[in-house]
Scaffold this active site. Structure first.
Site, PDB file in Angstrom:
ATOM      1  CG  ASP A  42       4.916   2.793   2.061  1.00 54.75           C
ATOM      2  OD1 ASP A  42       4.928   2.627   0.829  1.00 54.75           O
ATOM      3  OD2 ASP A  42       4.110   2.226   2.812  1.00 54.75           O
TER       4      ASP A  42
ATOM      5  CG  ASP B 260       5.032   3.238  -3.768  1.00 56.86           C
ATOM      6  OD1 ASP B 260       4.764   2.572  -4.779  1.00 56.86           O
ATOM      7  OD2 ASP B 260       4.699   2.919  -2.619  1.00 56.86           O
TER       8      ASP B 260
ATOM      9  CG  ASP C 153       8.708   1.895  -2.445  1.00 60.70           C
ATOM     10  OD1 ASP C 153       8.527   1.562  -3.634  1.00 60.70           O
ATOM     11  OD2 ASP C 153       7.788   2.154  -1.659  1.00 60.70           O
TER      12      ASP C 153
END
Length: 637
Positions: free
Chosen positions: A532, A336, A536
């Site tokens: 994080d 990410d 996610d």
């Protein structure tokens, strides 16, 4: 060593000294002349060697008896008892040489190996225990003008606690007053202290080094960072890898099989082929000693335990041996962007209103529309607006995942979000925007369907992001991929800066899951996703190995992940993979070495070419070498 281990060690030392004295006496003193005949000398040897045997191995005999009473017959205690008692029992075969010395030696060296194993496990547990020391003993709460030490579990959210210099931070919170430095080494493995002041978020488990801090508690103890870490560490040993499960199943079937083979080896040749009973019974006993699976059942779990312990000292929490094994096979790492490769601390870089729109008016509308949002982009917009946000002007707020926010401000519908939100609302963007490219995330602002301009919010790369990608490629990771909901231009700039192999931009949370599933189908190795945020969590669970940024990551991400990086540094990912690969190399070295030596000497024993001393090496010697090798997993450079 603990008290139990010291007593055990002292008992073995006494038994070894006695054994050495008796062995020297039997070898060099004329016992037959003193005792009159050979039989008396053999009986004397039997009694003498029985003393160190019982001193060293009485507990093994008791464990074997208790296990047999419970119906758990075939284990290493049983094998040791049968083999050593059998060696002493050879005295009843007159044509056989005495083997009491070997019987006592097998038990002695077996106990030496067991003590060594206990010490090795203790060392590995000590590395975990160092992590467990982060648990706070108390929290200082002011009552009736005095500070009172209370159990952190009894402190409610919103309570103000006082943390003195030298004390451990008991609960997560926000600093109300005071400045200090925090020692985060126990959590993150980092030696440099962290500066904190009023407004700083602090997490439990750190040590307050210099100043007095007043902190408002933001999470109950059960949800605090230290509580989550302790739970992860405590549960890690319960999740066994496929290798550990294989060894457990292997030992379950292997032990009874070799016991039956040893019995057949001792009985069939004398019964059907005229062999000497003493000779074949001795071969059967040697076969039993060699076949004891100590080296495997000890060293393989110890290797995983050591790898998890070594990683924890570096601020990398691996939730179990199964995840460590998967991590060693990772070939593709998917990231990410926000909060993972970038700091996630956004700030407004520029405000671009359309012609005739006041810059501050644009920012005011955006800040009011975002007034109820905790998204990092929203927080940056609210921080940039220097006026007072009047929430009474705001109504009907709707956050649209992956798009932005819609709200009513002063009776007008205000939209703040990305291109997709504008397209969905059929808002026409200005020509200025269409021809301009901004480095950063763009938040468009529209009022009652009219486009007013946009706010550019920039996010910096983490200081070790480039190092992280370089290290991963150096480690042999074939592909580093970035998935982000941000604009194509921003994603392209980050991917180019970090030399990523692939990137995908303008993704909704569900798009990330779809892309990870596509990558999983393509890749032969394992895929790891690093994230994080709360959005996610589905991707972390879908990947082969989910890695969460733990220090500032969301609870949902940490719960869904298999590996947690406590200092939020992506450069730790390559280290985690190296630790996992090193651990798996050690595991397979021990498996191949232990089985190879055992099968080779078992073959020699079946043909009468191996004696009891060689059997001792095949069992205890191999176990000690395997344990020494397993202990290397605890050492992380």
């Amino acid at each position: 060593m603990n008290k139990k281990q010291k007593k055990w060690r002292n008992r073995i030392i006494v038994a070894l000294v006695l054994f050495a004295a008796i062995y020297a006496g039997v070898e060099f003193l004329p016992l037959e002349e003193w005792l009159g005949e050979h039989t008396n000398a053999v009986i004397a040897e039997f009694i003498l060697f029985l003393v160190p045997y019982l001193i060293a191995g009485y507990d093994v005999l008791l464990r074997a008896a208790k296990n047999i009473a419970r119906g758990q017959v075939f284990d290493e205690n049983f094998l040791m008892c049968i083999a050593t008692i059998g060696a002493f029992a050879l005295v009843f075969f007159p044509e056989s040489d005495p083997h009491m010395a070997e019987g006592a030696a097998v038990m002695l060296f077996y106990q030496v190996g067991e003590l060594f194993q206990s010490y090795a496990v203790g060392q590995s547990r000590a590395s975990i225990a160092a992590m467990m020391d982060i648990a706070p003993d108390f929290a200082n709460v002011e009552r009736n003008g005095e500070l009172v030490q209370v159990d952190p579990a009894d402190v409610r959210v919103g309570t103000t606690i006082t943390i003195k210099p030298g004390e451990r931070v008991p609960l997560d919170g926000v600093v109300l007053s005071g400045t200090s430095q925090l020692d985060t080494a126990a959590l993150t493995g980092e030696s440099l202290p962290r500066e904190v002041e009023a407004g700083s978020e602090i997490i439990s488990g750190c040590v307050n080094m210099t100043g007095l801090l007043q902190v408002r508690v933001t999470k109950p103890y059960g949800e605090s960072t230290v509580s989550r870490i302790l739970e992860l560490v405590e549960n890690a040993s319960e999740k066994k890898s496929r290798s550990e499960n294989f060894i457990t199943r292997f030992a379950h079937y292997y032990t009874p099989v070799v016991t039956i083979i040893a019995a057949l080896l001792a009985v069939i040749p004398p019964l059907f082929f005229g062999g000497l009973w003493a000779d074949w019974v001795q071969r059967g006993l040697i076969f039993l000693v060699i076949s004891c699976p100590c080296a495997l059942v000890i060293s393989v779990p110890l290797s995983f335990f050591g790898g998890i312990g070594g990683a924890s000292r570096k601020g990398i929490l691996i939730k179990g041996g199964n995840y460590l094994e998967q991590l060693a096979k990772v070939d593709t790492v998917v990231f990410d962007k926000t909060g993972t490769l970038t700091n996630g601390s956004f700030s407004v870089a520029s405000i671009r209103p359309t012609q005739g729109v006041d810059q501050q008016k644009l920012l005011e509308l955006a800040a009011h529309a975002e007034s109820y949002s905790d998204h990092p982009l929203a927080l940056s917009v609210k921080s940039a607006f220097k006026g007072t946000i009047d929430t009474s002007r705001v109504h009907d707020v709707h956050e649209i995942s992956g798009h932005g926010v819609k709200a009513t401000v002063d009776s007008a519908e205000v939209l703040v979000g990305n291109d997709k939100l504008m397209q969905q609302a059929q808002v026409v963007l200005s020509e200025t925007f269409e021809t301009e490219h901004q480095a950063g995330t763009i938040l468009h602002v529209a009022q009652n369907g009219t486009y007013l301009g946009y706010v550019v919010v920039a996010d910096e790369l983490k200081s070790d992001a480039r190092e992280a990608i370089e290290d991963l490629h150096a480690t042999g990771i074939s592909r580093c991929v970035m998935l982000t909901g941000d604009r194509e231009e921003v994603a392209a700039a980050v991917a180019d800066d970090l030399q990523l192999d692939e990137y995908h931009a303008q993704l909704l949370p569900q798009d990330k899951v779809t892309l990870v599933e596509e990558l999983l189908e393509k890749e032969e190795g394992k895929l790891s996703f690093v994230g994080d945020g709360i959005n996610d969590a589905p991707v972390l669970m879908r990947s082969d190995v989910g890695i969460a940024m733990g220090a500032m990551g969301s609870d949902a991400a940490i719960e869904a992940a298999d590996v947690v990086l406590m200092d939020d540094k992506p450069s730790k990912i390559a280290l985690a993979i190296r630790i996992a690969r090193k651990t798996m190399r050690i595991v397979w070295q021990n498996i191949v070495f232990a089985l190879g030596v055992k099968f080779a000497i078992l073959g020699l024993a079946a043909f009468g070419l191996a004696n009891m001393w060689l059997a001792v090496f095949a069992d205890v010697g191999v176990a000690v070498l395997a344990i020494l090798n397993a202990m290397r997993a605890m050492k992380v450079k």
